[in-house]
Design a protein around this motif. Structure first.
Motif, mmCIF file in Angstrom:
data_model
loop_
_atom_site.group_PDB
_atom_site.id
_atom_site.type_symbol
_atom_site.label_atom_id
_atom_site.label_comp_id
_atom_site.label_asym_id
_atom_site.label_seq_id
_atom_site.Cartn_x
_atom_site.Cartn_y
_atom_site.Cartn_z
ATOM 1 N N ALA A 268 0.835 -1.208 0.000
ATOM 2 C CA ALA A 268 0.000 0.000 0.000
ATOM 3 C C ALA A 268 0.864 1.249 0.000
ATOM 4 C CB ALA A 268 -0.923 -0.013 1.221
ATOM 5 N N TYR A 273 -0.627 4.689 -1.133
ATOM 6 C CA TYR A 273 -1.789 4.732 -0.251
ATOM 7 C C TYR A 273 -1.349 4.885 1.197
ATOM 8 C CZ TYR A 273 -4.674 3.569 -4.233
ATOM 9 O OH TYR A 273 -5.308 3.620 -5.449
ATOM 10 N N SER A 274 -2.110 5.672 1.943
ATOM 11 C CA SER A 274 -1.726 6.014 3.312
ATOM 12 C C SER A 274 -1.925 4.878 4.301
ATOM 13 C CB SER A 274 -2.511 7.252 3.789
ATOM 14 O OG SER A 274 -3.915 7.001 3.709
ATOM 15 N N SER A 275 -2.759 3.913 3.947
ATOM 16 C CA SER A 275 -3.014 2.797 4.858
ATOM 17 C C SER A 275 -3.385 1.553 4.065
ATOM 18 C CB SER A 275 -4.140 3.132 5.828
ATOM 19 O OG SER A 275 -5.382 3.222 5.138
ATOM 20 N N SER A 277 -5.913 -0.357 4.654
ATOM 21 C CA SER A 277 -7.364 -0.411 4.437
ATOM 22 C C SER A 277 -7.774 0.441 3.242
ATOM 23 C CB SER A 277 -8.100 0.045 5.701
ATOM 24 O OG SER A 277 -7.737 1.377 6.037
ATOM 25 N N THR A 278 -7.187 1.629 3.107
ATOM 26 C CA THR A 278 -7.492 2.488 1.962
ATOM 27 C C THR A 278 -7.084 1.814 0.658
ATOM 28 O OG1 THR A 278 -7.088 4.443 3.326
ATOM 29 C CG2 THR A 278 -7.148 4.781 0.951
ATOM 30 N N PHE A 279 -5.897 1.206 0.676
ATOM 31 C CA PHE A 279 -5.418 0.483 -0.504
ATOM 32 C C PHE A 279 -6.330 -0.699 -0.830
ATOM 33 C CE2 PHE A 279 -2.893 -3.332 -1.730
ATOM 34 C CZ PHE A 279 -2.701 -3.001 -3.060
ATOM 35 N N VAL A 281 -9.488 -1.137 -0.224
ATOM 36 C CA VAL A 281 -10.760 -0.682 -0.795
ATOM 37 C C VAL A 281 -10.570 -0.312 -2.265
ATOM 38 C CG1 VAL A 281 -12.488 1.156 -0.744
ATOM 39 C CG2 VAL A 281 -11.758 0.085 1.395
ATOM 40 N N ALA A 282 -9.500 0.454 -2.553
ATOM 41 C CA ALA A 282 -9.246 0.880 -3.937
ATOM 42 C C ALA A 282 -8.941 -0.318 -4.830
ATOM 43 C CB ALA A 282 -8.086 1.874 -3.959
#
Length: 302
Positions: A268, A273-275, A277-279, A281-282
């Motif tokens: 990530a 990506y900052s986290s 979880s964000t990665f 999802v994307a």
């Protein structure tokens, strides 16, 4: 300096396992329906016409190289299809050294080397989408030299002929990719890199995929206004700037997941990506599988 084209080619893992020599005489036509495979044609002698994927026919001359990165349907034909004569223009005859199209007994007026490249990357469809729909190169000295070597190798029966041909065709592919860059190319990475201002922004996206790029920042690097950059990039590349950046990040992420050399959190971070979880999802939205599920699927398939 990062070379975006070299990165895409490296991820594609191109090879040319199959090449077929085709000769033709008189009036002839060959039609094929494919499943998106990369098809190539090297004209060793004479000329012909190629129509592919619903595009306008292009004339191919001796020394030309054409690549359809994702071929679905194409037709290759003689210069004049009027008055086919007593023979079937779709007729195919097996002859020594290859395939004969059109009139089987006449001296051939066209010789071609045709075949399919294979792209080793499981993510080839995404990477191919970054290339022009049709790559046609002719009249290039370096390319002509490689084509001449290919022609000599097809005529010879020397040891390791197939190995040499495969390597020459791989070099031919890469040379064609960089030779065909220009404003006349169909939308894709090659056309974008031919535009000096856009190339600066594209290289930065490849050099720093972790940076939280915005259209405004990229436009500034390209010395263009935001609106001018967005319109110019979209027209040349066929996708919007942020869409291209997302595609590239996902291509990098897939490669890292397949290699299994880093955890989700590290991947990530390495693709911007900052986290985790964000990665996740994307990635799931883009690919249709979570990163963990994708990595497991690729591990089972290898």
């Amino acid at each position: 300096m990062i070379d975006p084209l070299a990165e895409v080619v490296a991820l594609l893992q191109p090879s040319a396992p199959m090449a077929k020599t085709v000769s033709a005489a008189g009036a002839w036509r060959v039609q094929r329906s494919e499943t998106g495979q990369p098809f190539y044609n090297v004209v060793l002698q004479g000329s012909c016409f190629l129509a592919a994927n619903g595009m306008q026919p292009v004339r191919l001359e001796e020394g030309d190289f054409v690549l359809i990165p994702a071929a679905y349907d194409f037709t290759v034909s003689s210069r004049n299809m009027d008055g086919a004569g007593h023979y079937d223009p779709l007729h195919v005859t097996m002859v020594e050294g290859g395939v004969r199209l059109g009139e089987p007994d006449a001296e051939p007026d066209v010789r071609m080397l045709v075949g399919h490249f294979t792209f080793g990357s499981p993510d080839a469809a995404l990477l191919v989408s970054l290339l022009p729909e049709l790559i046609h190169v002719g009249g290039e000295r370096r390319l002509s030299t490689i084509v001449q070597l290919v022609a000599e190798e097809t005529r010879a029966r020397r040891p390791a002929r197939e190995v040499i041909l495969a390597r020459l065709l791989e070099v031919l592919l890469i040379e064609a990719l960089r030779s065909s860059a220009g404003t006349g190319a169909s939308p894709g990475l090659l056309r974008g890199l031919a535009d000096g201002r856009l190339a600066a922004a594209i290289r930065l996206m490849h050099e720093e995929p972790t940076r939280a790029w915005t259209v405004v920042e990229l436009a500034k690097e390209a010395s263009l206004s935001r609106s001018a950059f967005f319109e110019r990039f979209s027209r040349a590349m066929g996708v919007a700037p942020m869409e291209y950046l997302l595609s590239w990040r996902m291509a990098l992420a897939k490669n890292l997941l397949r290699r299994r050399q880093a955890g989700i959190a590290e991947i990530a971070e390495r693709v911007g990506y900052s986290s985790a979880s964000t990665f996740s999802v994307a990635f799931t939205r883009f690919v249709g599988l979570s990163p963990t599920h994708y990595a497991r699927t690729e591990a089972r398939g290898s």
